[in-house]
Every structure is written in C-alpha cells, then in structure tokens.
Write a protein that holds these residues in place. Structure first.
Motif, PDB file in Angstrom:
ATOM      1  N   GLN A   7      22.211  74.381  53.845  1.00  0.00           N
ATOM      2  CA  GLN A   7      22.368  73.181  54.668  1.00  0.00           C
ATOM      3  C   GLN A   7      21.177  72.237  54.493  1.00  0.00           C
ATOM      4  O   GLN A   7      21.355  71.016  54.376  1.00  0.00           O
ATOM      5  CB  GLN A   7      22.527  73.564  56.134  1.00  0.00           C
ATOM      6  CG  GLN A   7      23.858  74.224  56.437  1.00  0.00           C
ATOM      7  CD  GLN A   7      24.017  74.576  57.897  1.00  0.00           C
ATOM      8  OE1 GLN A   7      23.742  73.759  58.766  1.00  0.00           O
ATOM      9  NE2 GLN A   7      24.460  75.785  58.181  1.00  0.00           N
ATOM     10  N   THR A   8      19.990  72.797  54.459  1.00  0.00           N
ATOM     11  CA  THR A   8      18.784  71.982  54.265  1.00  0.00           C
ATOM     12  C   THR A   8      18.828  71.291  52.908  1.00  0.00           C
ATOM     13  O   THR A   8      18.516  70.100  52.792  1.00  0.00           O
ATOM     14  CB  THR A   8      17.518  72.854  54.389  1.00  0.00           C
ATOM     15  OG1 THR A   8      17.492  73.425  55.696  1.00  0.00           O
ATOM     16  CG2 THR A   8      16.258  72.046  54.154  1.00  0.00           C
ATOM     17  N   LYS A  11      21.396  68.468  52.893  1.00  0.00           N
ATOM     18  CA  LYS A  11      20.849  67.350  53.665  1.00  0.00           C
ATOM     19  C   LYS A  11      19.822  66.584  52.831  1.00  0.00           C
ATOM     20  O   LYS A  11      19.829  65.353  52.793  1.00  0.00           O
ATOM     21  CB  LYS A  11      20.214  67.871  54.953  1.00  0.00           C
ATOM     22  CG  LYS A  11      19.698  66.769  55.846  1.00  0.00           C
ATOM     23  CD  LYS A  11      19.126  67.347  57.145  1.00  0.00           C
ATOM     24  CE  LYS A  11      18.546  66.228  57.981  1.00  0.00           C
ATOM     25  NZ  LYS A  11      17.865  66.700  59.165  1.00  0.00           N
ATOM     26  N   LEU A  14      21.622  64.497  50.159  1.00  0.00           N
ATOM     27  CA  LEU A  14      22.226  63.307  50.752  1.00  0.00           C
ATOM     28  C   LEU A  14      21.172  62.246  51.070  1.00  0.00           C
ATOM     29  O   LEU A  14      21.377  61.057  50.813  1.00  0.00           O
ATOM     30  CB  LEU A  14      23.020  63.678  52.007  1.00  0.00           C
ATOM     31  CG  LEU A  14      24.293  64.488  51.753  1.00  0.00           C
ATOM     32  CD1 LEU A  14      24.876  64.990  53.069  1.00  0.00           C
ATOM     33  CD2 LEU A  14      25.311  63.666  50.981  1.00  0.00           C
ATOM     34  N   GLU A  15      20.052  62.674  51.615  1.00  0.00           N
ATOM     35  CA  GLU A  15      18.957  61.743  51.903  1.00  0.00           C
ATOM     36  C   GLU A  15      18.402  61.147  50.613  1.00  0.00           C
ATOM     37  O   GLU A  15      18.097  59.956  50.547  1.00  0.00           O
ATOM     38  CB  GLU A  15      17.841  62.453  52.670  1.00  0.00           C
ATOM     39  CG  GLU A  15      18.214  62.806  54.094  1.00  0.00           C
ATOM     40  CD  GLU A  15      17.188  63.701  54.784  1.00  0.00           C
ATOM     41  OE1 GLU A  15      17.238  63.757  56.028  1.00  0.00           O
ATOM     42  OE2 GLU A  15      16.366  64.348  54.104  1.00  0.00           O
ATOM     43  N   VAL A  21      22.256  60.795  56.853  1.00  0.00           N
ATOM     44  CA  VAL A  21      22.850  62.095  57.195  1.00  0.00           C
ATOM     45  C   VAL A  21      23.218  62.191  58.674  1.00  0.00           C
ATOM     46  O   VAL A  21      23.900  63.138  59.067  1.00  0.00           O
ATOM     47  CB  VAL A  21      21.923  63.265  56.800  1.00  0.00           C
ATOM     48  CG1 VAL A  21      21.775  63.346  55.301  1.00  0.00           C
ATOM     49  CG2 VAL A  21      20.586  63.169  57.477  1.00  0.00           C
ATOM     50  N   ARG A  27      27.597  63.885  59.259  1.00  0.00           N
ATOM     51  CA  ARG A  27      26.827  64.724  60.182  1.00  0.00           C
ATOM     52  C   ARG A  27      27.054  66.222  59.967  1.00  0.00           C
ATOM     53  O   ARG A  27      26.113  67.004  59.978  1.00  0.00           O
ATOM     54  CB  ARG A  27      27.177  64.341  61.618  1.00  0.00           C
ATOM     55  CG  ARG A  27      26.154  64.787  62.632  1.00  0.00           C
ATOM     56  CD  ARG A  27      26.433  64.209  64.012  1.00  0.00           C
ATOM     57  NE  ARG A  27      26.389  62.749  63.982  1.00  0.00           N
ATOM     58  CZ  ARG A  27      27.322  61.964  64.530  1.00  0.00           C
ATOM     59  NH1 ARG A  27      28.349  62.486  65.157  1.00  0.00           N
ATOM     60  NH2 ARG A  27      27.213  60.657  64.453  1.00  0.00           N
ATOM     61  N   THR A  29      28.485  67.561  57.209  1.00  0.00           N
ATOM     62  CA  THR A  29      28.660  67.885  55.792  1.00  0.00           C
ATOM     63  C   THR A  29      27.783  69.041  55.321  1.00  0.00           C
ATOM     64  O   THR A  29      28.289  69.935  54.623  1.00  0.00           O
ATOM     65  CB  THR A  29      28.442  66.629  54.927  1.00  0.00           C
ATOM     66  OG1 THR A  29      29.449  65.663  55.274  1.00  0.00           O
ATOM     67  CG2 THR A  29      28.529  66.950  53.444  1.00  0.00           C
ATOM     68  N   PRO A  30      26.504  69.108  55.652  1.00  0.00           N
ATOM     69  CA  PRO A  30      25.715  70.257  55.197  1.00  0.00           C
ATOM     70  C   PRO A  30      26.302  71.603  55.648  1.00  0.00           C
ATOM     71  O   PRO A  30      26.341  72.558  54.865  1.00  0.00           O
ATOM     72  CB  PRO A  30      24.335  70.012  55.821  1.00  0.00           C
ATOM     73  CG  PRO A  30      24.252  68.527  55.942  1.00  0.00           C
ATOM     74  CD  PRO A  30      25.650  68.106  56.318  1.00  0.00           C
ATOM     75  N   LYS A  31      26.812  71.675  56.861  1.00  0.00           N
ATOM     76  CA  LYS A  31      27.426  72.916  57.353  1.00  0.00           C
ATOM     77  C   LYS A  31      28.725  73.201  56.599  1.00  0.00           C
ATOM     78  O   LYS A  31      28.990  74.343  56.217  1.00  0.00           O
ATOM     79  CB  LYS A  31      27.695  72.838  58.846  1.00  0.00           C
ATOM     80  CG  LYS A  31      28.309  74.125  59.397  1.00  0.00           C
ATOM     81  CD  LYS A  31      28.674  73.984  60.850  1.00  0.00           C
ATOM     82  CE  LYS A  31      29.299  75.224  61.432  1.00  0.00           C
ATOM     83  NZ  LYS A  31      30.214  75.961  60.600  1.00  0.00           N
TER      84      LYS A  31
END
Length: 74
Positions: A7-8, A11, A14-15, A21, A27, A29-31
C-alpha cells in the motif's frame, strides 16, 4: 505478504506521477492493489502437486477439456 508495504509503495507511485492520493477516486486504490496482489500471488509458496492430479486412461482417444480456470501472468 506485507500488504502495508505494498500500500505504501502504490501510494508513493501515485504521488510520484502527480496524483492526489487523497481524492475520492484514488483514496482506496493502494488497499485495492494490495488486495489484488494478495489474491494473484496467493499460490506463490504452494506445492502445485498438492492441487493437481494426474490420471491415465486406456483405450481412449478423446479430448479432455477443462475450462473456467483463472490464469494470471505477471
């Protein structure tokens, strides 16, 4: 599997491409990506012989058809 680490990483990707994010569409998406990886790679440490069976038939020349098998390639 370290879903928190996945997840990190998602994220951060994406950043890095300039996405926000925190916006509604991204919001979770990482999960979602971490959950997908968990499912796709669930068999990575499994012994395939524990799930597969080999069988031999005699005097048969018919085709065996198996379908609806999920296949993922990475």
């Amino acid at each position: 599997m370290d879903k928190e680490k996945i997840q990190t990483a998602v994220k951060m990707i994406l950043e890095a491409i300039g996405e926000d994010v925190g916006r509604e569409g991204l919001r979770d998406t990482p999960k979602r990506v971490a959950d997908m990886y968990e499912e796709i790679f669930s068999g990575i440490n499994m012994d395939p012989s524990s799930l597969l069976t080999t069988f031999i038939t005699k005097n048969k020349d018919e085709m065996v058809l198996v379908k609806d098998i999920a296949l993922y390639s990475m």
